[in-house]
Design a protein around this motif. Structure first.
Motif, short mmCIF file in Angstrom:
data_model
loop_
_atom_site.label_atom_id
_atom_site.label_comp_id
_atom_site.label_asym_id
_atom_site.label_seq_id
_atom_site.Cartn_x
_atom_site.Cartn_y
_atom_site.Cartn_z
N PHE A 266 24.09 35.80 61.07
CA PHE A 266 23.75 35.14 59.81
C PHE A 266 23.58 36.15 58.67
CE2 PHE A 266 20.71 33.51 56.71
CZ PHE A 266 21.22 32.25 56.44
N LEU A 267 22.80 37.19 58.90
CA LEU A 267 22.52 38.15 57.84
C LEU A 267 23.77 38.89 57.38
CD1 LEU A 267 19.12 39.72 58.95
CD2 LEU A 267 19.52 38.09 57.12
N ARG A 268 24.73 39.08 58.28
CA ARG A 268 25.95 39.78 57.92
C ARG A 268 26.73 39.06 56.82
NH1 ARG A 268 29.42 38.59 61.53
NH2 ARG A 268 28.38 39.54 63.30
N GLN A 269 26.51 37.75 56.71
CA GLN A 269 27.27 36.97 55.74
C GLN A 269 26.46 36.56 54.51
OE1 GLN A 269 29.93 33.98 57.72
NE2 GLN A 269 28.77 34.54 59.54
N VAL A 270 25.23 37.06 54.41
CA VAL A 270 24.36 36.64 53.31
C VAL A 270 24.87 37.12 51.96
CG1 VAL A 270 22.09 37.02 52.28
CG2 VAL A 270 22.27 36.36 54.68
N ASP A 271 25.26 38.39 51.88
CA ASP A 271 25.60 38.96 50.58
C ASP A 271 26.78 39.91 50.67
OD1 ASP A 271 25.38 39.38 47.84
OD2 ASP A 271 23.95 41.02 48.07
N PRO A 272 27.97 39.42 51.05
CA PRO A 272 29.13 40.31 51.10
C PRO A 272 29.55 40.71 49.69
CG PRO A 272 29.83 38.05 51.40
CD PRO A 272 28.32 38.03 51.38
N LYS A 273 30.05 41.89 49.56
CA LYS A 273 30.55 42.33 48.27
C LYS A 273 31.95 41.78 48.07
CE LYS A 273 31.24 46.49 45.49
NZ LYS A 273 31.18 47.98 45.47
N VAL A 274 32.16 41.04 47.01
CA VAL A 274 33.46 40.41 46.76
C VAL A 274 34.38 41.37 46.03
CG1 VAL A 274 34.63 38.47 45.66
CG2 VAL A 274 32.39 38.13 46.71
N MET A 275 33.98 41.79 44.85
CA MET A 275 34.77 42.71 44.03
C MET A 275 33.83 43.45 43.09
SD MET A 275 38.02 40.36 42.75
CE MET A 275 38.73 41.71 41.80
N ASP A 276 34.26 44.63 42.69
CA ASP A 276 33.57 45.30 41.59
C ASP A 276 33.98 44.62 40.28
OD1 ASP A 276 32.17 47.32 42.98
OD2 ASP A 276 34.02 48.48 43.19
N MET A 277 33.03 44.46 39.39
CA MET A 277 33.36 43.85 38.11
C MET A 277 34.20 44.81 37.29
SD MET A 277 30.85 42.20 35.17
CE MET A 277 30.24 43.79 34.60
N TYR A 675 45.38 41.15 36.98
CA TYR A 675 45.21 40.44 38.25
C TYR A 675 43.76 40.56 38.73
CZ TYR A 675 47.33 38.38 42.49
OH TYR A 675 47.71 37.54 43.51
N LYS A 676 43.21 41.75 38.64
CA LYS A 676 41.83 41.96 39.07
C LYS A 676 40.86 41.18 38.17
CE LYS A 676 42.67 46.45 41.19
NZ LYS A 676 42.43 47.92 41.14
N LEU A 677 41.14 41.13 36.88
CA LEU A 677 40.30 40.36 35.97
C LEU A 677 40.34 38.88 36.33
CD1 LEU A 677 41.21 42.09 32.59
CD2 LEU A 677 38.89 41.89 33.52
N ILE A 678 41.54 38.36 36.57
CA ILE A 678 41.70 36.95 36.90
C ILE A 678 41.00 36.62 38.22
CG2 ILE A 678 43.40 35.20 37.60
CD1 ILE A 678 45.37 36.68 35.66
N GLN A 679 41.22 37.47 39.22
CA GLN A 679 40.64 37.22 40.54
C GLN A 679 39.12 37.35 40.51
OE1 GLN A 679 43.11 38.39 43.67
NE2 GLN A 679 41.51 38.69 45.18
N TYR A 680 38.62 38.32 39.76
CA TYR A 680 37.17 38.46 39.64
C TYR A 680 36.56 37.25 38.96
CZ TYR A 680 32.57 40.27 38.49
OH TYR A 680 31.21 40.43 38.39
N ASP A 681 37.17 36.76 37.91
CA ASP A 681 36.63 35.61 37.19
C ASP A 681 36.57 34.38 38.09
OD1 ASP A 681 35.88 34.41 34.47
OD2 ASP A 681 37.49 33.07 35.13
N ILE A 682 37.58 34.19 38.93
CA ILE A 682 37.64 33.02 39.80
C ILE A 682 36.64 33.12 40.95
CG2 ILE A 682 39.10 31.78 41.46
CD1 ILE A 682 41.49 32.47 39.67
N THR A 683 36.51 34.31 41.52
CA THR A 683 35.75 34.43 42.78
C THR A 683 34.33 34.96 42.63
OG1 THR A 683 36.63 36.67 43.15
CG2 THR A 683 37.88 34.81 44.07
N ALA A 684 34.08 35.84 41.65
CA ALA A 684 32.77 36.47 41.55
C ALA A 684 32.20 36.46 40.15
CB ALA A 684 32.86 37.93 42.05
N GLY A 685 33.00 36.09 39.18
CA GLY A 685 32.57 36.15 37.79
C GLY A 685 32.00 34.85 37.28
N ALA A 686 32.08 34.68 35.97
CA ALA A 686 31.47 33.53 35.29
C ALA A 686 32.40 32.33 35.15
CB ALA A 686 30.99 33.96 33.89
N ASN A 687 33.59 32.41 35.74
CA ASN A 687 34.55 31.31 35.69
C ASN A 687 34.93 30.92 34.25
OD1 ASN A 687 32.92 29.58 38.47
ND2 ASN A 687 34.33 31.31 38.49
N TYR A 688 35.15 31.91 33.41
CA TYR A 688 35.54 31.63 32.03
C TYR A 688 36.87 30.89 31.96
CZ TYR A 688 31.96 35.07 30.72
OH TYR A 688 30.78 35.75 30.55
#
Length: 699
Positions: A266-277, A675-688
Motif C-alpha cells: 500500500f505505502l509503495r503506491q501512496v506518493d509516486p513521483k509522476v514528473m518533474d514540473m 510534449y513534457k508540458l502537455i503531459q505534465y499538465d494532463i497527469t500532474a499539473g493544474a489541467n489548464y
C-alpha cells in the motif's frame, strides 16, 4: 487526560519515588514485591508488543488471503510462512519491513494513550477493519485496497454499502470477533496489571509529556518520509524497501499484497513521483502551447475531409506478437506469420518500439489510449494504471473522441482485475469491459488444445458480435491473451522446428527452443485468425479501421538477451493500420510508418483515414514527423517494476536509428519540450488544457 488517568499516573509516580523505611521490613518487602511485579509486567509488555505486532500483520494478511471460506486461514498461514521461509533461506526481509512499519504505528498509539491496554485493542481493531475491507473488495473486484480508494471516504462512504459481497456477514462476524476478543482480553489484563497499562510514569508532567510527544512524532515522521520516498527511484525509502526484499508485482494488486505484505504494498503506491514540473510551466505557457498547435491542426485539416468518428476504429493489442525470425540467433523451419506479413506489405505498417520485454502490457496499452509517452514520466512511475489513473482528476483518452461511453467498448478474455483494468476502463470512458469475470462476461471463451488461454479466434468472434450490435460507429479496444507466457508444449501437431541461425556465436538452449517452438505455433494461429477477422470486417457495410500491434516480445530469448547489442531488436514488435472495403481509406498506405510507438497510433490512424485532427492529435502528428518512436531506456531482461533511473530515453529516427537529444534540431527539441508540458499538465499539473479545445475535434 481525564482525572482518573491523572490519579493513576500520580499513584505510579509515587510508587516509583517512595522511600523505604529501614525499620519497616514489611513495607520494604511490599515495595520490593511491587517493583518485582512492575518488572514482570514490563517484560510482559515487551513480549506482547512483539506478539501483537505480528498478530496485526497476520490479521491484515488474512484480508488478502484466498476468499474461499475453507482455505482462508490456511492460506494466511502459507502466506506468512512463505515470507518467513524467504527471510531465512534467501535473506528477503520484507516480512520484517512490514513488522517494523506496524511496530512504529503501535508505538505511536502507545505513546499517544500512554496505556498499553488501550493502544493494543485499537491496533488490533484497526487491523481487523482493514482486513475486512480488503476481504470484501477482493471478493467483489479481486483487487487490494489502493491509495486511490481513500477518495471514497467521506460523502461517498455510503455508496460502498451497495457493493457488499454475499460473504459480507461472515467477514463482518470474524472482524467483530477479533475486535471484541482484543477489547475483552485487554480489560481483563488491565485489571490484574498493577500499572494499569501505564508506560511512562508521570506521563503528563513536562518531561513525560515531552518524551511521549517525541515518541509519537519520530515514528510518524519516519513512516511519512518512507511513504513519500518509497515510490521515488533512488530515494532512501526506495533503497530501504528494495534492500529488504520488496519486489513489486503491480500487475496483480492482490498478489502484490500477498507477496510483499499489505502495508508495504500500500505505502509503495501512496506518493509516486509522476514528473518533474517543467521550468516554464504556467497557465500562460499552456495557453501558448494550445494556440500553437491549434494553428498546426488547422493547417493539417485543410486537406482532410473526414472526422475520426466517421468510422469505427478497433485497437487490437495482440499479446506478445512479434516476428521471431527477426530475433538474432533464431531460425525457424517456416514462416509463422505469412498472412500478416502480406497485410503489412499492402497497408500502413512497420515496427513498433516497445518499452517492455516479456511484460509491461498495460503501459503500451496506456500509451495507445492516451497518446502520452512513458518516456516523459519519471522513472518512479512504473505503472500508470496502478499509480496514476485511479487518482487522476482528468483522464482524456482517444476513445472519448467517439462521444458517449456507450460508443466505447473494451474486450479482454482474462481477469478484469489485472492492472486494475475494469476500474480504469470505466474512468477512461468505456461503457463495457468484457472479460472472463465481472459485470460484462466476454461471449466466446474457446481454448486451443491444452492452452489455458482464450484463443485469438474466439476473441475476434466476440469483437465481431459487439461490432454488429449497432449501425453506429464505435471505438473498440481489444486485448488478446492467446500468446501470453509461459510457453509450454500445449499445441498438438506443432510442426515448427527451431534452429540456431547461421553465424550464431552462442547456441540456443533446449529450454529456449521448446518455448520458441510453442510461441511460433501460437503466432501462426494468431496469423490465421487475424486474416479471418479482417475478411469478416471486409464483409461489414460500414467503415472500419484496425490498429493492430504487438505489445512486447516474449521473455524467452535468453541467448539474444545476453548481448546488449540486441537491446533495440528485442524491443521491436510488428504493427499495421488497415481499413476495410467500406472505408474510403481502403488500400491506403501512409508514408513515414516504418517505425512508431503506441503514443503515435491515433495520429497515424487519423492520417490513414484522412480525418481532421484536434490540436493534441495535430501535435502528435508533428512529433511523429520529427521522432518516429520513443520509449524509456530499455534493457534485455524480462520487464520488472523498476525502471532505469538514469540514461536518455530511446528516440528513433525515421530510419530506425537512435537519435541523440544533443544532435536534434531546434524544432525537434521544441516539440519534446512541449510534449513534457502537455503531459505534465494532463497527469500532474493544474489541467489548464482541460478548459480549452486542445482535445476537441473540429466541428
Amino acid at each position: 487526560m481525564d482525572n482518573g488517568q491523572q490519579r493513576q499516573d500520580n499513584e505510579i509516580e509515587e510508587l516509583s519515588i517512595r522511600t523505604i523505611n529501614p525499620d519497616d521490613s514489611g513495607g520494604a518487602q511490599r515495595t520490593h514485591g511491587t517493583r518485582t511485579a512492575r518488572a514482570i509486567w514490563a517484560v510482559v509488555y515487551a513480549v506482547l508488543f512483539l506478539l501483537v505486532d505480528y498478530a496485526s500483520l497476520a490479521i491484515m494478511q488474512w484480508g488478502v488471503a484466498l476468499t474461499s471460506t475453507r482455505v482462508q486461514l490456511s492460506s494466511t498461514g502459507e502466506n506468512l510462512g512463505t515470507m518467513w521461509h524467504k527471510m531465512v533461506t534467501q535473506g528477503n526481509c520484507v516480512l520484517l519491513l512490514n513488522l517494523i512499519i506496524i511496530a512504529l504505528v503501535y508505538l505511536m498509539l502507545l505513546m499517544a494513550t500512554n496505556r498499553f491496554w488501550i493502544a493494543t485493542p485499537i491496533l488490533l481493531s484497526a487491523a481487523a477493519v482493514i482486513a475486512a475491507t480488503e476481504k470484501m473488495k477482493i471478493a467483489t473486484r479481486y483487487e487490494a485496497i489502493l491509495p486511490s480508494d481513500l477518495n471514497f471516504l467521506g460523502k461517498n462512504t455510503g455508496d460502498l454499502m451497495k457493493f457488499l459481497p454475499p460473504e459480507a456477514p461472515m467477514i463482518f462476524g470474524i472482524a467483530a470477533a477479533i475486535i471484541v476478543v482484543s477489547i475483552v482480553a485487554s480489560v481483563i489484563c488491565a485489571h490484574f496489571d498493577p500499572r494499569h497499562g501505564a508506560l511512562i510514569a508521570g506521563g503528563n508532567n513536562a518531561v513525560g509529556a515531552c518524551v511521549r510527544v517525541l515518541l509519537v512524532l519520530a515514528p510518524a515522521l519516519a513512516i511519512g518520509g518512507y511513504g513519500q520516498s518509497v515510490g521515488v527511484v533512488d530515494s532512501w525509502g526506495y533503497h530501504v524497501s528494495r534492500g529488504m526484499g520488496d519486489k513489486p508485482s503491480m500487475w496483480d494488486s492482490v498478489y502484490d499484497a500477498q507477496r510483499n505484505g499489505v502495508v508495504v504494498s500500500f505505502l509503495r503506491q501512496v506518493d509516486p513521483k509522476v514528473m518533474d514540473m517543467p521550468a516554464t510551466y504556467s497557465k500562460e505557457t499552456m495557453d501558448e502551447v494550445a494556440a500553437r498547435y491549434r494553428k498546426d491542426a488547422a493547417r493539417i485539416n485543410e486537406t482532410r475531409t473526414h472526422s475520426l468518428d466517421d468510422s469505427t476504429v478497433i485497437y487490437v493489442l495482440s499479446e506478445s506478437f512479434s516476428d521471431p525470425t527477426r530475433v538474432p540467433g533464431v531460425e525457424l523451419n517456416k514462416d509463422p506469420m505469412p498472412n500478416i506479413r502480406k497485410i503489412k506489405g499492402e497497408t500502413t505498417s512497420g515496427l513498433m518500439l516497445s518499452s517492455g520485454y516479456g511484460g509491461g502490457t498495460a503501459n503500451l496499452e496506456y500509451m495507445g489510449l492516451t497518446g502520452l509517452s512513458m518516456a516523459n514520466f519519471d522513472a518512479s512511475l512504473t505503472s500508470p494504471y496502478q499509480q496514476l489513473v485511479p487518482g487522476a482528476c482528468w483522464t482524456p483518452s482517444v476513445n472519448q473522441l467517439w462521444g458517449p461511453p456507450e460508443n466505447s467498448i473494451g474486450l479482454h478474455p482474462y481477469e478484469p482485475s489485472m492492472y486494475s483494468r475494469e476500474t480504469n476502463y470505466k474512468k477512461l470512458g468505456f461503457s463495457h469491459f468484457y472479460a472472463l469475470k465481472g459485470d460484462d462476461i466476454i461471449s466466446h471463451q474457446d481454448r486451443i488444445d491444452d492452452s489455458p488461454y482464450v484463443s485469438d479466434e474466439a476473441t475476434y468472434e466476440s469483437t465481431i458480435e459487439e461490432l454488429k450490435k449497432t449501425d453506429g460507429n464505435q471505438f473498440l479496444q481489444v486485448i488478446t491473451m492467446q500468446n501470453h507466457m509461459p510457453y509450454n508444449d500445449w499445441y498438438t501437431n506443432n510442426e515448427f522446428e527451431v534452429h540456431d541461425a547461421d553465424g550464431s556465436t552462442k547456441p540456443l538452449t533446449d529450454k529456449e527452443k521448446k518455448s520458441i517452438r510453442t510461441y511460433a505455433k501460437g503466432m501462426e494461429l494468431t496469423d490465421d485468425a487475424t486474416l479471418k477477422f479482417l475478411e469478416e470486417l471486409d464483409d461489414i457495410d460500414k467503415p472500419v479501421t484496425v490498429v493492430f500491434y504487438g505489445d512486447h516480445l516474449p521473455g524467452i530469448y535468453a541467448t539474444a538477451g545476453a548481448d546488449t547489442k540486441n537491446s533495440i531488436d528485442l524491443h521491436l514488435t510488428d504493427y499495421f493500420i488497415w481499413s476495410n472495403k467500406a472505408s474510403w481509406s481502403h488500400d491506403t498506405k501512409i508514408d513515414d510508418s516504418a517505425y512508431s510507438s503506441p503514443n503515435f497510433f491515433i495520429a497515424q490512424a487519423a492520417e490513414q483515414m484522412n480525418a481532421k485532427v484536434s490540436p493534441y492529435i495535430g501535435f502528435l502528428t508533428l512529433m511523429h514527423e520529427h521522432v518516429a518512436a520513443m520509449e524509456p531506456p530499455v534493457v534485455n531482461t524480462i520487464q520488472g517494476w523498476d525502471r532505469i533511473p538514469e540514461g536518455q530515453a530511446i528516440y528513433l529516427g525515421q530510419d530506425g536509428k537512435p537519435m541523440s537529444v544533443a544532435d536534434m534540431d531546434a524544432a525537434t527539441k521544441q516539440l519534446l519540450d512541449d510534449y513534457k508540458l502537455i503531459q505534465y499538465d494532463i497527469t500532474a499539473g493544474a489541467n489548464y488544457l482541460k478548459d480549452t479545445d486542445f482535445m476537441s475535434l473540429p466541428k
